[in-house]
Design a protein around this motif. Structure first.
Motif, mmCIF file in Angstrom:
data_model
loop_
_atom_site.group_PDB
_atom_site.id
_atom_site.type_symbol
_atom_site.label_atom_id
_atom_site.label_comp_id
_atom_site.label_asym_id
_atom_site.label_seq_id
_atom_site.Cartn_x
_atom_site.Cartn_y
_atom_site.Cartn_z
ATOM 1 N N PRO A 52 0.827 -1.209 0.000
ATOM 2 C CA PRO A 52 0.000 0.000 0.000
ATOM 3 C C PRO A 52 0.867 1.268 0.000
ATOM 4 C CG PRO A 52 -0.650 -1.504 1.761
ATOM 5 C CD PRO A 52 0.617 -2.024 1.182
ATOM 6 N N GLU A 53 0.296 2.366 -0.478
ATOM 7 C CA GLU A 53 1.045 3.628 -0.610
ATOM 8 C C GLU A 53 1.642 4.102 0.720
ATOM 9 O OE1 GLU A 53 1.917 5.393 -3.339
ATOM 10 O OE2 GLU A 53 1.046 3.775 -4.525
ATOM 11 N N GLY A 54 0.862 4.002 1.803
ATOM 12 C CA GLY A 54 1.358 4.446 3.105
ATOM 13 C C GLY A 54 2.563 3.643 3.565
ATOM 14 N N LEU A 55 2.568 2.374 3.265
ATOM 15 C CA LEU A 55 3.684 1.509 3.648
ATOM 16 C C LEU A 55 4.918 1.819 2.804
ATOM 17 C CD1 LEU A 55 4.268 -0.690 5.675
ATOM 18 C CD2 LEU A 55 3.518 -2.366 4.008
ATOM 19 N N ILE A 56 4.706 2.136 1.524
ATOM 20 C CA ILE A 56 5.819 2.548 0.657
ATOM 21 C C ILE A 56 6.482 3.789 1.240
ATOM 22 C CG2 ILE A 56 6.418 3.483 -1.612
ATOM 23 C CD1 ILE A 56 4.219 1.697 -2.793
ATOM 24 N N ALA A 57 5.677 4.769 1.641
ATOM 25 C CA ALA A 57 6.220 6.018 2.210
ATOM 26 C C ALA A 57 6.969 5.742 3.515
ATOM 27 C CB ALA A 57 5.088 7.010 2.438
ATOM 28 N N TRP A 58 6.434 4.851 4.353
ATOM 29 C CA TRP A 58 7.067 4.539 5.631
ATOM 30 C C TRP A 58 8.437 3.890 5.419
ATOM 31 C CZ3 TRP A 58 7.670 -0.246 8.495
ATOM 32 C CH2 TRP A 58 8.008 -0.066 9.834
ATOM 33 N N ILE A 59 8.515 2.947 4.499
ATOM 34 C CA ILE A 59 9.788 2.264 4.220
ATOM 35 C C ILE A 59 10.762 3.217 3.548
ATOM 36 C CG2 ILE A 59 10.862 0.399 2.888
ATOM 37 C CD1 ILE A 59 8.294 -1.232 3.428
ATOM 38 N N ARG A 60 10.281 4.060 2.625
ATOM 39 C CA ARG A 60 11.149 5.037 1.958
ATOM 40 C C ARG A 60 11.750 6.007 2.977
ATOM 41 N NH1 ARG A 60 8.096 6.846 -2.400
ATOM 42 N NH2 ARG A 60 9.030 5.176 -3.605
ATOM 43 N N ASP A 61 10.953 6.469 3.947
ATOM 44 C CA ASP A 61 11.465 7.357 5.003
ATOM 45 C C ASP A 61 12.545 6.654 5.822
ATOM 46 O OD1 ASP A 61 9.739 9.325 4.157
ATOM 47 O OD2 ASP A 61 8.284 9.019 5.783
ATOM 48 N N PHE A 62 12.332 5.395 6.138
ATOM 49 C CA PHE A 62 13.323 4.624 6.895
ATOM 50 C C PHE A 62 14.633 4.526 6.108
ATOM 51 C CE2 PHE A 62 15.507 0.700 7.976
ATOM 52 C CZ PHE A 62 15.568 0.773 9.362
ATOM 53 N N VAL A 63 14.533 4.245 4.811
ATOM 54 C CA VAL A 63 15.728 4.094 3.973
ATOM 55 C C VAL A 63 16.467 5.421 3.867
ATOM 56 C CG1 VAL A 63 16.518 3.641 1.619
ATOM 57 C CG2 VAL A 63 14.874 2.108 2.688
ATOM 58 N N GLU A 64 15.745 6.517 3.668
ATOM 59 C CA GLU A 64 16.385 7.833 3.577
ATOM 60 C C GLU A 64 17.112 8.196 4.865
ATOM 61 O OE1 GLU A 64 13.403 10.637 2.384
ATOM 62 O OE2 GLU A 64 13.296 9.818 0.344
#
Length: 176
Positions: free
Chosen positions: A117-129
């Motif tokens: 889901p989009e929210g999970l993509i954003a959460w993982i992307r923030d973690f990676v950044e």
């Protein structure tokens, strides 16, 4: 993050397989439950099979980047067939395609790719950044010394003659 795993049961298309089970969705932030029926359409049934923690590790950010760069970013659900009350045991949910490949290579577990889901993509992307550090590639340099010029330790030391150092020694030639 708690992640609910939705598994769908559909009728089989052959007489040898009565039903087919497939992980079809994830529910970020889901409550703890097991095999709760969510939806029924004829013989097709969807269950909230389990809630597992989705754990992210700083050392795996390269794998998460690889997964996020896919055409359809996915969560990988690892399941194991059981003979108990429920046909599948949900073992793991991961965002790392590398970890999912390790489980798929064993052949003992079922690994399903579920769209993220989009929210999970954003959460993982923030973690990676926040945690990703590029590793600098350092090419290994070869040692310049020539070790092929000296024939040290060639052949069998038990043979006295130097004519053929590769042949097996006879009982007369063995040095005691």
């Amino acid at each position: 993050m708690p992640l609910g795993i939705v598994i769908r049961k559909v009728p089989g298309v052959t007489r040898w397989v009565s039903h087919v089970w497939q992980a079809v969705a994830v529910l970020p932030g889901a409550g703890n439950t097991a095999w709760k029926e969510l939806r029924r359409d004829g013989e097709t049934v969807e269950y909230h099979a389990a809630t597992l923690p989705l754990e992210l590790f700083r050392t795996d950010t390269e794998a998460y980047l690889h997964g996020l760069s896919a055409k359809v970013p996915a969560i990988y659900v690892v399941m194991r067939e059981t003979s108990g009350a429920h046909p599948l045991e949900v073992v793991l949910a991961t965002a790392s395609p590398y970890e999912a490949q390790d489980y798929a290579d064993t052949g003992e577990e079922l690994v399903e790719k579920v769209p993220m889901p989009e929210g999970l993509i954003a959460w993982i992307r923030d973690f990676v950044e926040l945690h990703h550090e590029d590793e600098v590639f350092i090419k290994r340099r070869r040692d310049k010394s020539r070790v092929d010029k000296q024939e040290d330790g060639i052949g069998d030391a038990r043979i006295r003659q130097t004519s053929d150092v590769y042949r097996a020694p006879s009982s007369k030639e063995i040095v005691h």
